[in-house]
Design an enzyme around this catalytic site. Structure first.
Site, mmCIF file in Angstrom:
data_model
loop_
_atom_site.group_PDB
_atom_site.id
_atom_site.type_symbol
_atom_site.label_atom_id
_atom_site.label_comp_id
_atom_site.label_asym_id
_atom_site.label_seq_id
_atom_site.Cartn_x
_atom_site.Cartn_y
_atom_site.Cartn_z
ATOM 1 N N ARG A 1 33.924 35.346 36.379
ATOM 2 C CA ARG A 1 33.998 35.755 35.310
ATOM 3 C C ARG A 1 33.753 37.133 34.381
ATOM 4 O O ARG A 1 32.836 37.802 34.370
ATOM 5 C CB ARG A 1 33.890 35.067 34.371
ATOM 6 C CG ARG A 1 34.092 33.364 34.505
ATOM 7 C CD ARG A 1 33.541 32.514 33.448
ATOM 8 N NE ARG A 1 32.197 32.755 33.464
ATOM 9 C CZ ARG A 1 30.874 32.652 32.585
ATOM 10 N NH1 ARG A 1 31.319 31.892 31.959
ATOM 11 N NH2 ARG A 1 29.608 32.696 32.685
ATOM 12 N N CYS B 1 43.875 37.675 36.647
ATOM 13 C CA CYS B 1 43.658 36.279 37.837
ATOM 14 C C CYS B 1 44.527 34.778 37.756
ATOM 15 O O CYS B 1 45.173 34.894 38.063
ATOM 16 C CB CYS B 1 42.094 35.514 37.437
ATOM 17 S SG CYS B 1 40.991 36.993 37.886
ATOM 18 N N GLU C 1 34.328 34.831 45.548
ATOM 19 C CA GLU C 1 33.857 34.757 44.529
ATOM 20 C C GLU C 1 34.494 34.507 43.286
ATOM 21 O O GLU C 1 35.318 34.328 42.805
ATOM 22 C CB GLU C 1 33.805 36.507 44.588
ATOM 23 C CG GLU C 1 33.371 36.372 43.642
ATOM 24 C CD GLU C 1 31.322 36.150 42.844
ATOM 25 O OE1 GLU C 1 30.764 36.429 43.908
ATOM 26 O OE2 GLU C 1 31.620 36.280 41.877
ATOM 27 N N GLY D 1 44.429 28.347 21.504
ATOM 28 C CA GLY D 1 44.664 29.439 20.847
ATOM 29 C C GLY D 1 46.048 30.121 21.671
ATOM 30 O O GLY D 1 46.828 30.107 21.994
ATOM 31 N N LEU E 1 38.977 24.443 26.522
ATOM 32 C CA LEU E 1 39.186 23.906 25.843
ATOM 33 C C LEU E 1 38.932 24.124 24.597
ATOM 34 O O LEU E 1 39.757 23.593 23.772
ATOM 35 C CB LEU E 1 38.374 22.190 26.203
ATOM 36 C CG LEU E 1 39.084 21.314 25.628
ATOM 37 C CD1 LEU E 1 40.007 21.563 26.774
ATOM 38 C CD2 LEU E 1 38.573 20.409 25.056
ATOM 39 N N ASN F 1 40.953 28.379 39.771
ATOM 40 C CA ASN F 1 41.434 29.133 39.377
ATOM 41 C C ASN F 1 42.894 27.894 38.496
ATOM 42 O O ASN F 1 43.395 28.325 36.643
ATOM 43 C CB ASN F 1 41.932 30.318 39.558
ATOM 44 C CG ASN F 1 40.856 31.270 39.342
ATOM 45 O OD1 ASN F 1 39.674 30.741 38.905
ATOM 46 N ND2 ASN F 1 41.207 31.772 39.259
ATOM 47 N N LYS G 1 40.448 39.610 27.037
ATOM 48 C CA LYS G 1 39.425 37.985 26.808
ATOM 49 C C LYS G 1 38.244 39.745 26.028
ATOM 50 O O LYS G 1 38.537 40.008 26.092
ATOM 51 C CB LYS G 1 38.644 37.266 27.219
ATOM 52 C CG LYS G 1 37.746 37.982 28.836
ATOM 53 C CD LYS G 1 37.300 37.059 29.435
ATOM 54 C CE LYS G 1 37.028 37.249 30.411
ATOM 55 N NZ LYS G 1 35.912 36.764 31.223
ATOM 56 N N ASP H 1 35.946 53.420 48.680
ATOM 57 C CA ASP H 1 36.777 52.657 47.703
ATOM 58 C C ASP H 1 37.949 53.888 48.268
ATOM 59 O O ASP H 1 36.817 55.128 48.724
ATOM 60 C CB ASP H 1 36.375 53.333 46.408
ATOM 61 C CG ASP H 1 37.358 52.689 45.351
ATOM 62 O OD1 ASP H 1 38.015 50.951 45.387
ATOM 63 O OD2 ASP H 1 38.829 52.938 45.700
HETATM 64 C C1 UGA Z 1 38.491 33.636 35.620
HETATM 65 C C2 UGA Z 1 37.666 32.812 36.155
HETATM 66 O O1 UGA Z 1 37.387 32.164 35.001
HETATM 67 C C3 UGA Z 1 36.340 33.591 37.161
HETATM 68 O O2 UGA Z 1 35.811 31.970 37.750
HETATM 69 C C4 UGA Z 1 37.148 33.837 38.558
HETATM 70 O O3 UGA Z 1 36.304 34.255 39.241
HETATM 71 C C5 UGA Z 1 38.284 34.322 38.202
HETATM 72 O O4 UGA Z 1 39.225 34.265 37.232
HETATM 73 C C6 UGA Z 1 38.773 35.863 38.787
HETATM 74 O O5 UGA Z 1 39.429 34.909 40.117
HETATM 75 O O6 UGA Z 1 38.366 36.376 39.400
HETATM 76 P P1 UGA Z 1 38.402 35.556 34.199
HETATM 77 O O7 UGA Z 1 39.446 36.245 34.383
HETATM 78 O O8 UGA Z 1 37.029 37.224 34.202
HETATM 79 O O9 UGA Z 1 38.326 34.532 35.257
HETATM 80 O O10 UGA Z 1 38.525 35.008 32.830
HETATM 81 P P2 UGA Z 1 37.767 34.166 31.764
HETATM 82 O O11 UGA Z 1 36.855 33.498 31.079
HETATM 83 O O12 UGA Z 1 38.206 32.648 33.260
HETATM 84 O O13 UGA Z 1 39.250 34.096 30.749
HETATM 85 C C7 UGA Z 1 40.583 33.720 31.004
HETATM 86 C C8 UGA Z 1 41.481 33.954 30.488
HETATM 87 O O14 UGA Z 1 41.652 32.012 29.807
HETATM 88 C C9 UGA Z 1 41.341 34.404 29.070
HETATM 89 O O15 UGA Z 1 42.375 35.282 28.675
HETATM 90 C C10 UGA Z 1 40.497 33.764 27.947
HETATM 91 O O16 UGA Z 1 41.042 33.991 26.646
HETATM 92 C C11 UGA Z 1 41.526 32.092 27.911
HETATM 93 N N1 UGA Z 1 41.000 30.930 27.555
HETATM 94 C C12 UGA Z 1 39.596 30.925 27.886
HETATM 95 C C13 UGA Z 1 41.272 30.182 26.765
HETATM 96 O O17 UGA Z 1 42.339 30.745 26.359
HETATM 97 N N2 UGA Z 1 41.005 29.248 26.636
HETATM 98 C C14 UGA Z 1 39.300 29.197 27.404
HETATM 99 O O18 UGA Z 1 39.229 28.165 26.475
HETATM 100 C C15 UGA Z 1 38.942 30.023 27.707
#
Ligand code: UGA
Length: 437
Positions: free
Chosen positions: A157, A264, A154, A257, A254, A212, A327, A32
């Site tokens: 999550r 991302c 990649e 909220g 699904l 995504n 989250k 880094d």
């Molecule tokens: C997301 C993708 O899920 C990963 O596969 C990907 O690698 C990553 O982006 C990336 O591009 O680096 P992440 O940003 O860590 O991962 O978060 P998620 O767990 O996917 O959640 C994203 C957002 O959606 C959160 O704010 C969560 O609260 C929201 N969410 C998720 C909902 O509002 N409802 C749901 O049912 C699921």
């Protein structure tokens, strides 16, 4: 001799990849340009919150297989395979992604490459970037054809980074030669039986953006249903549950909220639209504009609901906010819906006090104008309205009776449909949620 690996960029992705690869038995050198971060990592301290990652980092350091440096000379001399894991944030005032860190990494590394090696892009980039970087690598690397680029997106999550890296759903190899494919297969062999898709560069880049975009669309779909439920006095939770039993639809992503945030999903769908526009395919993705709009409307709706509960205005109103991270199980506040809602309510005259188990320091740095509590009780003391905006387990487990003794009025808006409405109502709370009567 197993390959020696390097990892450029130590964000959520880079640290996890470096530590997990060392855990699998590889010698790994992470890089880094932030010397302070490198110092902390070398002493076993994680600069981010990621459950389960610190022990893996420590194991790597103790085994002697994992180290971090700020020197491109070191990694060029060390590595057979160089993974680039730098950030590609949204450009200021534009939809497009800023890939300048990616270019900078290749420009710093390539002129030092004087032997056979593979450079592997892992960051999320606009389609076409890999081809451009491959040209750059070929132009700048003294080793010429002995160096090569591959694309290996990649999918981890945050909050599940270690598990997603050690047990990925699939691996995608964007390659231009059998040699590159062979190297990547050997690197990931210790993961065991994981489906592998081999493709050209453009397809590999697109798989990530498409994944995504699909997840964002699924979340916005159920949130659009929540809007309709609100208009029709129906219950989106029941609707979502009923849909989930159809395995063609499935229940994951699904949850209706407050919608998606983070570093991302929001920026990736915007960058995808921008790139499609450049390619003359913007029509194909106009629906993502709607996905984005539905998502942002949830935040506005949340503010409206809170104001309604506050009696029509936030003036003189104490608002206790639970959650700052985008989250649960993350300290990441990038494009956090929770923080966005809290800031808006503050602008509208509400006296906001916020609490988050882990993301409080990050929130405080970004928004010193808000008040912060060191516990749930501190955040909601004297509150006229309580808002649950990130569904940390600690909040899901709250006792409505106990909390009721601290607030000024028993009113709560559940922004994540995470609480049991009946339990809270029977404890005398005025309970409201997005998409439910
Ligand atoms: C997301 C993708 O899920 C990963 O596969 C990907 O690698 C990553 O982006 C990336 O591009 O680096 P992440 O940003 O860590 O991962 O978060 P998620 O767990 O996917 O959640 C994203 C957002 O959606 C959160 O704010 C969560 O609260 C929201 N969410 C998720 C909902 O509002 N409802 C749901 O049912 C699921």
């Amino acid at each position: 001799m197993p390959y020696r690996l390097t990892v450029i960029g130590t964000g959520y992705l880079g640290i996890t990849h470096a530590a997990c690869m060392a855990d699998l038995g590889f010698e790994v050198l992470g890089l880094d340009i932030d010397a302070d971060k490198v110092l902390r990592l070398n002493s076993g301290e994680l600069p981010i919150h990621e459950p389960g990652l610190e022990p893996v980092l420590r194991r790597g350091l103790e085994s002697g297989r994992l180290r971090f440096t700020t020197s491109y000379e070191d990694i060029a001399a060390f590595g057979d395979v160089h993974f680039i894991c730098v950030g590609t944030p949204q450009k200021r005032g534009e939809y497009a992604a800023d890939v300048s860190y990616m270019d900078a990494a290749v420009e710093s590394l390539a002129p030092l490459l004087d032997r056979e090696c593979l450079v592997v892009g892992k960051s999320t980039v606009p389609v076409g970037t890999a081809e451009r970087l491959a040209d750059k690598l070929a132009r700048l690397a003294p080793a010429g054809v002995l160096t090569e680029l591959a694309w290996n997106p990649e999918f981890l999550r945050e909050g599940h980074a270690v598990q997603d890296t050690m047990r990925p759903d699939r691996l995608v190899f964007g390659v231009r030669s059998e040699r590159a494919e062979k190297v990547l297969r050997e690197v990931y062999e210790p993961l065991g039986d994981v489906p592998i898709v081999v493709s050209d560069f453009a397809t590999a880049e697109l798989v990530k953006t498409a994944a995504n975009a699909f997840l964002a669309t699924k979340i916005s779909f159920i949130n659009a249903m929540a809007e309709v439920c609100e208009a029709a006095h129906a219950d989106v939770q029941k609707l979502s549950e009923a849909l989930s039993y159809d395995d063609r639809i499935g229940g994951r992503y699904l949850n209706a909220g407050l919608g998606f945030g983070g570093g991302c999903l929001p920026k990736d769908i915007r960058a995808f639209m921008a790139r499609a526009g450049e390619l003359g395919a913007d029509q194909a993705l106009t629906f993502l504009r709607e996905v984005d709009a539905i998502n942002m409307r949830r935040r506005a709706r949340m503010v409206d609901l809170a104001r309604e509960l506050a009696g029509g205005s936030f003036h003189g109103c104490v608002v206790g906010v639970l959650g700052a991270a985008f989250k649960p199980d993350s300290d990441d506040i990038r494009d956090s819906p929770a923080l966005d809602v809290a800031v808006t309510i503050g602008h509208q005259g509400g006296r906001v006090t916020m609490y988050d188990p882990i993301a409080l320091d990050n929130a405080r740095k970004a928004h010193p104008e808000l008040s912060y509590g060191e516990s749930v009780v501190e955040a909601v003391r004297g509150a006229h309205v309580v808002l649950l905006l990130t569904e940390w387990q600690e909040f899901v487990d709250l006792d409505p009776e106990q909390l009721g003794g601290v607030v000024a009025a028993r009113r709560i808006v559940d922004g994540r449909n995470a609480l049991d409405a009946e339990t809270w109502r029977s404890a005398g709370w005025h309970y409201r949620a997005l998409g439910r009567p």
